[in-house]
Enzyme design. Sequence first.
Site, mmCIF file in Angstrom:
data_model
loop_
_atom_site.group_PDB
_atom_site.id
_atom_site.type_symbol
_atom_site.label_atom_id
_atom_site.label_comp_id
_atom_site.label_asym_id
_atom_site.label_seq_id
_atom_site.Cartn_x
_atom_site.Cartn_y
_atom_site.Cartn_z
ATOM 1 N N GLN A 180 -14.816 3.037 1.046
ATOM 2 C CA GLN A 180 -13.981 2.412 0.015
ATOM 3 C C GLN A 180 -13.541 3.483 -0.973
ATOM 4 O O GLN A 180 -14.360 4.003 -1.738
ATOM 5 C CB GLN A 180 -14.785 1.325 -0.716
ATOM 6 C CG GLN A 180 -13.998 0.609 -1.804
ATOM 7 C CD GLN A 180 -14.839 -0.424 -2.563
ATOM 8 O OE1 GLN A 180 -16.039 -0.562 -2.322
ATOM 9 N NE2 GLN A 180 -14.210 -1.142 -3.474
ATOM 10 N N ASN B 121 -13.051 -2.765 2.629
ATOM 11 C CA ASN B 121 -14.096 -1.743 2.600
ATOM 12 C C ASN B 121 -14.962 -1.915 1.361
ATOM 13 O O ASN B 121 -14.451 -2.186 0.269
ATOM 14 C CB ASN B 121 -13.452 -0.352 2.579
ATOM 15 C CG ASN B 121 -12.696 -0.064 3.863
ATOM 16 O OD1 ASN B 121 -13.224 -0.231 4.945
ATOM 17 N ND2 ASN B 121 -11.446 0.359 3.740
ATOM 18 N N HIS C 111 -7.075 -5.593 2.350
ATOM 19 C CA HIS C 111 -5.902 -5.060 3.043
ATOM 20 C C HIS C 111 -5.359 -6.142 3.970
ATOM 21 O O HIS C 111 -6.124 -6.719 4.763
ATOM 22 C CB HIS C 111 -6.286 -3.876 3.937
ATOM 23 C CG HIS C 111 -6.832 -2.678 3.221
ATOM 24 N ND1 HIS C 111 -6.078 -1.535 3.023
ATOM 25 C CD2 HIS C 111 -8.048 -2.413 2.678
ATOM 26 C CE1 HIS C 111 -6.816 -0.621 2.396
ATOM 27 N NE2 HIS C 111 -8.018 -1.129 2.180
ATOM 28 N N HIS D 85 -10.350 -5.010 -3.121
ATOM 29 C CA HIS D 85 -9.014 -5.281 -2.577
ATOM 30 C C HIS D 85 -9.142 -5.646 -1.113
ATOM 31 O O HIS D 85 -9.987 -5.120 -0.399
ATOM 32 C CB HIS D 85 -8.061 -4.100 -2.756
ATOM 33 C CG HIS D 85 -8.622 -2.800 -2.268
ATOM 34 N ND1 HIS D 85 -9.544 -2.076 -2.993
ATOM 35 C CD2 HIS D 85 -8.404 -2.103 -1.128
ATOM 36 C CE1 HIS D 85 -9.865 -0.988 -2.317
ATOM 37 N NE2 HIS D 85 -9.188 -0.986 -1.177
ATOM 38 N N ASP E 152 0.852 -1.188 0.000
ATOM 39 C CA ASP E 152 0.000 0.000 0.000
ATOM 40 C C ASP E 152 0.891 1.242 0.000
ATOM 41 O O ASP E 152 1.883 1.319 0.735
ATOM 42 C CB ASP E 152 -0.906 -0.007 1.242
ATOM 43 C CG ASP E 152 -2.039 1.003 1.129
ATOM 44 O OD1 ASP E 152 -3.208 0.590 1.088
ATOM 45 O OD2 ASP E 152 -1.755 2.226 1.094
ATOM 46 N N ILE E 153 0.502 2.222 -0.809
ATOM 47 C CA ILE E 153 1.304 3.447 -0.957
ATOM 48 C C ILE E 153 1.270 4.307 0.317
ATOM 49 O O ILE E 153 2.146 5.134 0.545
ATOM 50 C CB ILE E 153 0.797 4.247 -2.178
ATOM 51 C CG1 ILE E 153 1.870 5.155 -2.755
ATOM 52 C CG2 ILE E 153 -0.465 5.028 -1.868
ATOM 53 C CD1 ILE E 153 1.488 5.743 -4.111
HETATM 54 P P1 5GP Z 1 -9.846 1.666 0.480
HETATM 55 O O1 5GP Z 1 -10.167 2.880 1.272
HETATM 56 O O2 5GP Z 1 -10.430 1.740 -0.935
HETATM 57 O O3 5GP Z 1 -10.161 0.389 1.175
HETATM 58 O O4 5GP Z 1 -8.274 1.663 0.338
HETATM 59 C C1 5GP Z 1 -7.577 2.089 -0.777
HETATM 60 C C2 5GP Z 1 -6.103 1.898 -0.469
HETATM 61 O O5 5GP Z 1 -5.378 2.019 -1.683
HETATM 62 C C3 5GP Z 1 -5.543 2.953 0.500
HETATM 63 O O6 5GP Z 1 -4.962 2.286 1.616
HETATM 64 C C4 5GP Z 1 -4.482 3.688 -0.338
HETATM 65 O O7 5GP Z 1 -3.354 4.045 0.397
HETATM 66 C C5 5GP Z 1 -4.171 2.683 -1.431
HETATM 67 N N1 5GP Z 1 -3.766 3.275 -2.700
HETATM 68 C C6 5GP Z 1 -4.413 4.270 -3.365
HETATM 69 N N2 5GP Z 1 -3.768 4.550 -4.519
HETATM 70 C C7 5GP Z 1 -2.712 3.705 -4.575
HETATM 71 C C8 5GP Z 1 -1.661 3.523 -5.537
HETATM 72 O O8 5GP Z 1 -1.586 4.176 -6.575
HETATM 73 N N3 5GP Z 1 -0.751 2.568 -5.256
HETATM 74 C C9 5GP Z 1 -0.789 1.804 -4.127
HETATM 75 N N4 5GP Z 1 0.174 0.895 -3.957
HETATM 76 N N5 5GP Z 1 -1.764 1.952 -3.199
HETATM 77 C C10 5GP Z 1 -2.711 2.896 -3.428
#
Ligand code: 5GP
Length: 129
Positions: free
Chosen positions: A91, A86, A99, A97, A30-31
């Site tokens: 989300q 999420n 985590h 995805h 994760d970034i």
């Molecule tokens: P969500 O809130 O959708 O469950 O989580 C999205 C996750 O994707 C976040 O933890 C965010 O840091 C990660 N993320 C968003 N854009 C990128 C990206 O371009 N590269 C990577 N490796 N992670 C990303």
Amino acid sequence: MNDCIFCKIINGEIPSKTIHEDEFLKVMLDINPKTNGHLLVLPKKHYENLFDIEDDILEKIIAYTKEIYPTLKEKLNCTGLTLVNNNGHGQDVKHFHLHLIPRYDGEKIDMEACDNKDDIEKIYNKLMD
Ligand code: 5GP
Ligand code: ZN
């Protein structure tokens, strides 16, 4: 999905720190990690969320999670793993995805913010070593 950032990562249009890739899955750091080694497990095919992903792909994601855990313990010295998924509200990226968030003895994790993290590059090198 043309405007999906995770599809772009899967297609190689956007770089990522990928630690595993096979016919069905891509696994990357994760970034913006919650803890050291925070991973995202993505199906290569675009599904929006838990409610449209096919069960056999979900099984592969869970099987991968079980498979990688000993490696995370060995290489990062984590002592637990928290899974987060999420769907809809909460989300940010609308491509399913899971985590995988390694947990560490003594840490008091605030899922909103976590200090004391190493550089992502360092974690990547540890995992790929
Ligand atoms: P969500 O809130 O959708 O469950 O989580 C999205 C996750 O994707 C976040 O933890 C965010 O840091 C990660 N993320 C968003 N854009 C990128 C990206 O371009 N590269 C990577 N490796 N992670 C990303
Ligand atoms: Zn997508």
